[in-house]
Every structure is written in C-alpha cells, then in structure tokens.
Design an enzyme around this catalytic site. Structure first.
Site, PDB file in Angstrom:
ATOM      1  N   GLY A 240     139.245 -13.488 -36.445  1.00 43.68           N
ATOM      2  CA  GLY A 240     138.791 -13.606 -37.838  1.00 43.68           C
ATOM      3  C   GLY A 240     139.528 -12.603 -38.713  1.00 43.68           C
ATOM      4  O   GLY A 240     139.712 -11.452 -38.321  1.00 43.68           O
TER       5      GLY A 240
ATOM      6  N   ALA B 186     151.146  -0.619 -43.103  1.00 45.61           N
ATOM      7  CA  ALA B 186     151.273   0.711 -42.494  1.00 45.61           C
ATOM      8  C   ALA B 186     152.150   0.653 -41.241  1.00 45.61           C
ATOM      9  O   ALA B 186     152.992   1.531 -41.015  1.00 45.61           O
ATOM     10  CB  ALA B 186     149.884   1.247 -42.154  1.00 45.61           C
TER      11      ALA B 186
ATOM     12  N   ASP C 181     137.617  -7.665 -30.594  1.00 48.66           N
ATOM     13  CA  ASP C 181     137.455  -7.624 -29.137  1.00 48.66           C
ATOM     14  C   ASP C 181     138.199  -8.730 -28.389  1.00 48.66           C
ATOM     15  O   ASP C 181     138.879  -8.471 -27.400  1.00 48.66           O
ATOM     16  CB  ASP C 181     135.958  -7.823 -28.822  1.00 48.66           C
ATOM     17  CG  ASP C 181     135.353  -6.537 -28.338  1.00 48.66           C
ATOM     18  OD1 ASP C 181     136.124  -5.627 -28.010  1.00 48.66           O
ATOM     19  OD2 ASP C 181     134.108  -6.459 -28.279  1.00 48.66           O
TER      20      ASP C 181
ATOM     21  N   ASP D 254     132.887  -7.056 -38.424  1.00 43.46           N
ATOM     22  CA  ASP D 254     131.648  -6.893 -37.661  1.00 43.46           C
ATOM     23  C   ASP D 254     131.367  -5.453 -37.214  1.00 43.46           C
ATOM     24  O   ASP D 254     130.231  -5.122 -36.879  1.00 43.46           O
ATOM     25  CB  ASP D 254     131.675  -7.783 -36.408  1.00 43.46           C
ATOM     26  CG  ASP D 254     131.848  -9.256 -36.732  1.00 43.46           C
ATOM     27  OD1 ASP D 254     131.502  -9.656 -37.860  1.00 43.46           O
ATOM     28  OD2 ASP D 254     132.334 -10.006 -35.861  1.00 43.46           O
TER      29      ASP D 254
ATOM     30  N   ASP E 124     131.988  -4.154 -34.439  1.00 42.53           N
ATOM     31  CA  ASP E 124     131.312  -4.274 -33.138  1.00 42.53           C
ATOM     32  C   ASP E 124     132.211  -3.896 -31.951  1.00 42.53           C
ATOM     33  O   ASP E 124     131.977  -4.346 -30.834  1.00 42.53           O
ATOM     34  CB  ASP E 124     130.793  -5.718 -32.963  1.00 42.53           C
ATOM     35  CG  ASP E 124     131.924  -6.741 -32.991  1.00 42.53           C
ATOM     36  OD1 ASP E 124     133.064  -6.382 -33.358  1.00 42.53           O
ATOM     37  OD2 ASP E 124     131.674  -7.909 -32.644  1.00 42.53           O
TER      38      ASP E 124
HETATM   39  O1  F6P Z   1     134.253 -11.755 -36.349  1.00 44.63           O
HETATM   40  C1  F6P Z   1     134.204 -11.978 -37.716  1.00 44.63           C
HETATM   41  C2  F6P Z   1     133.331 -13.163 -38.023  1.00 44.63           C
HETATM   42  O2  F6P Z   1     133.329 -13.358 -39.424  1.00 44.63           O
HETATM   43  C3  F6P Z   1     131.919 -13.102 -37.488  1.00 44.63           C
HETATM   44  O3  F6P Z   1     131.067 -12.291 -38.277  1.00 44.63           O
HETATM   45  C4  F6P Z   1     131.534 -14.552 -37.458  1.00 44.63           C
HETATM   46  O4  F6P Z   1     130.567 -14.777 -36.455  1.00 44.63           O
HETATM   47  C5  F6P Z   1     132.821 -15.230 -37.093  1.00 44.63           C
HETATM   48  O5  F6P Z   1     133.859 -14.332 -37.429  1.00 44.63           O
HETATM   49  C6  F6P Z   1     133.056 -16.536 -37.804  1.00 44.63           C
HETATM   50  O6  F6P Z   1     134.261 -17.056 -37.353  1.00 44.63           O
HETATM   51  P1  F6P Z   1     135.025 -18.316 -37.981  1.00 44.63           P
HETATM   52  O7  F6P Z   1     135.627 -17.873 -39.277  1.00 44.63           O
HETATM   53  O8  F6P Z   1     136.050 -18.658 -36.973  1.00 44.63           O
HETATM   54  O9  F6P Z   1     133.988 -19.340 -38.201  1.00 44.63           O
END
Ligand code: F6P
Length: 328
Positions: A19, A30, A111, A135, A137
């Site tokens: 994403g 950078a 990740d 995220d 995360d």
């Molecule tokens: O990892 C970023 C994110 O925006 C998450 O918050 C969400 O679950 C996911 O990507 C959505 O992904 P896509 O844009 O592929 O639907």
C-alpha cells in the site's frame, strides 16, 4: 561526494511496494540524493516487485526526484505482487537484478514487502528495508512513514464529522484503516476527542463498551458522540444500526477508506523519510546489508532483517488507558 572506489555496491535498485503511504516520495528522493552524494548509481523500479520481475526500471539522478517531496503517493508506483510470494518469483527477481547489474535493493514498504526482501536476500541479493505504511504496524520500529499524515487526515475528518453530528445530535461511527492494528484508531480517538474507540487488540462487548458509554454520556448532558472503529474490528455499518436500535439515538456510519492513504506528507513524514533514506544508503556504503532501517527514540538504526521481522508490535497499554480516561 564520497570516493566509493572500494565499495562493492556500485549500483542499486529502489522500489516501493504494498500500500502506498504519504512520504514514500520523500523516501525515494532521499535514497536517490544520498546515492548521488556517495557515488552509487541508482535505478528506480516501477510497480514494486512486479517491475523487478519485468525489468521495468530506469536510471535516476538527483534531478529525477526534484519537486516530489510534497507529493503523496509514489512516483515509482506500487503493487501487491503475488508472483513474488513464490520461490520461483524470488529467483526470477534475483536474475533480473543480475541482468541490470544491481548490487542491492532498497525496498520501501510494509511487513509483506519485507518478507519478499528477506527471501531475495536469502537468494543472495543484498537488501535494505525502509518502513513505509500508514498502519505503523511494523514491530522493529517505533514509526513508519505515512502514519502521521494519515492520522492528520483522520483527525480532520473526525473534526468535520463532529460538526454535523453536533448539529443533528447524532452518534457518528467512523471506521479507520490500520489492517489488524489499532494505531491509527487509538491515536485519532484521543486526538479527535471520541467517546468510544474499538480496536482489534481489545475485544469489546457492545452493551458495556459502546451502548452503556453512550448512554452515560447522554445522561451527563451530551448530545453528540463519536465512535472510532478500527478496520480490524470491522462491521461498522451493522454496529451503528444496532446501537441506533438499542438506544434510539440516530447514528451514521462513515468508512474513511483510501482518503487516508493520500495527501501531501506532514513535516514529520518528510523528515523521517529523509533520515531513513540517507541511513539506508549509508548502510550500503558501509557494506552493512540485509537490514531494516528502524526509527527508535528519534534516531534511525539498522536492524538485521531476520531479527526485525521476528519482532511483534504491541499497542502501548498506556495509550489504551489514556484513551479510556479521556473518554469519560
Ligand atoms: O497497509 C495499508 C492499508 O491501507 C491498510 O490500512 C488497509 O488494510 C490496506 O492497506 C488496504 O489495501 P488496498 O489498498 O490494497 O485495498
């Protein structure tokens, strides 16, 4: 500019994967500018691992990244590449890196993208990962590029939704992104003064954690309410309907969606992206490879990629408690 005669890393590829996140362009900039500074050639790879497999890449220089620092999205574009999840895909990626004589790869992503990076490192192509996802995360780092901008977008949306919720005396349910993590939800619940926040890290009971809290607020004289729901909890529409049926209070549900991924990056995202990008190239210059660049206590540090991916991230219990105290 440094003299790099003895550095085995003479040419690298940089890609964005998964994403997109605001600040990815600042990170690309950078990396490219730091490569220029240290005398390393850099290729921009289009559409993440997809472009690596297709050999879709082009040489970049300091000018290729002019005027992108303030732009959301990623000029290299991005993709979620299924082929790269197979061993065959990884081997093909390594081969294409050889064809273009790339000595290392810088992967800007989350990740899932780092899992691909680890696999290609195991095949012998040195990698460096830069955490970029709204995220926040990723276990090994306190911060990921894009988080601050996304939170500010959500905070702005909550403020606006509150205006209309207060005019109509409604209860507004707002679903925010974050995949399986509640970082955006929890921080924005505090910043937006929400009455309730539901996150995947903490199971909830509708009567105790939602209905009772809203009724308590009403009994204290409130006439509008905001409930933040993390996407990892989900079911926001149904929940809003159920709360309306139980309380008799009019509810609305808003899924904020991909608006959270766009926009010009905040100062924080630009600065962290700049620092991470430079640190990534400094690692390559020093022969420190197969690392993730983590942001720890306002500093960038390089962590071994295997160790980095093994770290589980936990939402700080203090922020959960603070949110509960502040909601009252
Ligand atoms: O990892 C970023 C994110 O925006 C998450 O918050 C969400 O679950 C996911 O990507 C959505 O992904 P896509 O844009 O592929 O639907």
């Amino acid at each position: 500019m440094d003299n790099q005669a003895n550095n085995p890393i003479k040419r690298i590829g940089v890609l964005t994967s998964g994403g997109d996140a605001p600040g990815m362009n600042a990170a690309i900039r950078a990396v490219v500018r730091a490569c220029t500074y240290y005398g390393i050639q850099v290729y921009g790879i289009k559409r993440g691992y997809r472009g690596l497999l297709d050999g879709d890449m082009f040489e970049m220089n300091a000018r290729s990244v002019s005027d992108i620092i303030y732009r959301g999205g990623t000029i290299l574009q991005t993709a979620r590449c299924h082929t790269f999840r197979s061993h065959e895909g990884i081997v093909k990626g390594k081969k294409m890196a050889e064809v273009f004589q790339l000595d290392a790869l810088v992967v800007i992503g989350g990740d899932g993208s780092f899992k691909g990076a680890l696999e290609i490192a195991r095949e012998g192509l040195p990698v460096i990962g830069i955490p970029g996802t709204i995220d926040n995360d990723i276990g090994c780092t306190d911060y990921t590029i894009g988080f601050d901008t996304a939170m500010n977008t959500v905070r702005d949306a909550i403020d606006k939704i509150k205006d209309t919720a207060s005019s109509h005396e409604r209860c507004s349910f707002v679903e925010v992104m974050g995949r399986n993590a509640g970082y955006i939800a929890m921080n924005c619940a505090i910043a937006g003064g929400a009455e309730v926040c539901l996150i995947p890290e903490k199971p909830y009971n509708i009567d105790v954690d939602v209905v009772k809290k809203i009724i308590d607020c009403r009994n204290r004289g409130k006439h509008h309410y905001v409930v933040i729901v993390a996407e990892g909890v989900g079911g926001t529409m149904l929940l809003a309907e159920e709360v309306k049926n139980i309380t008799g209070i009019e509810t609305t549900a808003t899924i904020l969606g991909h608006i959270q991924r766009g926009g010009s990056p905040t100062v924080k995202d630009r600065v962290v992206a700049g620092m991470m990008g430079v640190k990534a190239v400094q690692c390559l210059k020093n022969g420190e490879v197969n690392k993730i660049i983590a942001y720890k206590g306002d500093k960038c540090v390089a962590i071994d990629i295997e160790e980095a991916l093994a770290v589980q991230k936990q939402l700080d219990p203090d922020i959960i408690l603070a949110s509960e105290i502040l909601n009252v």
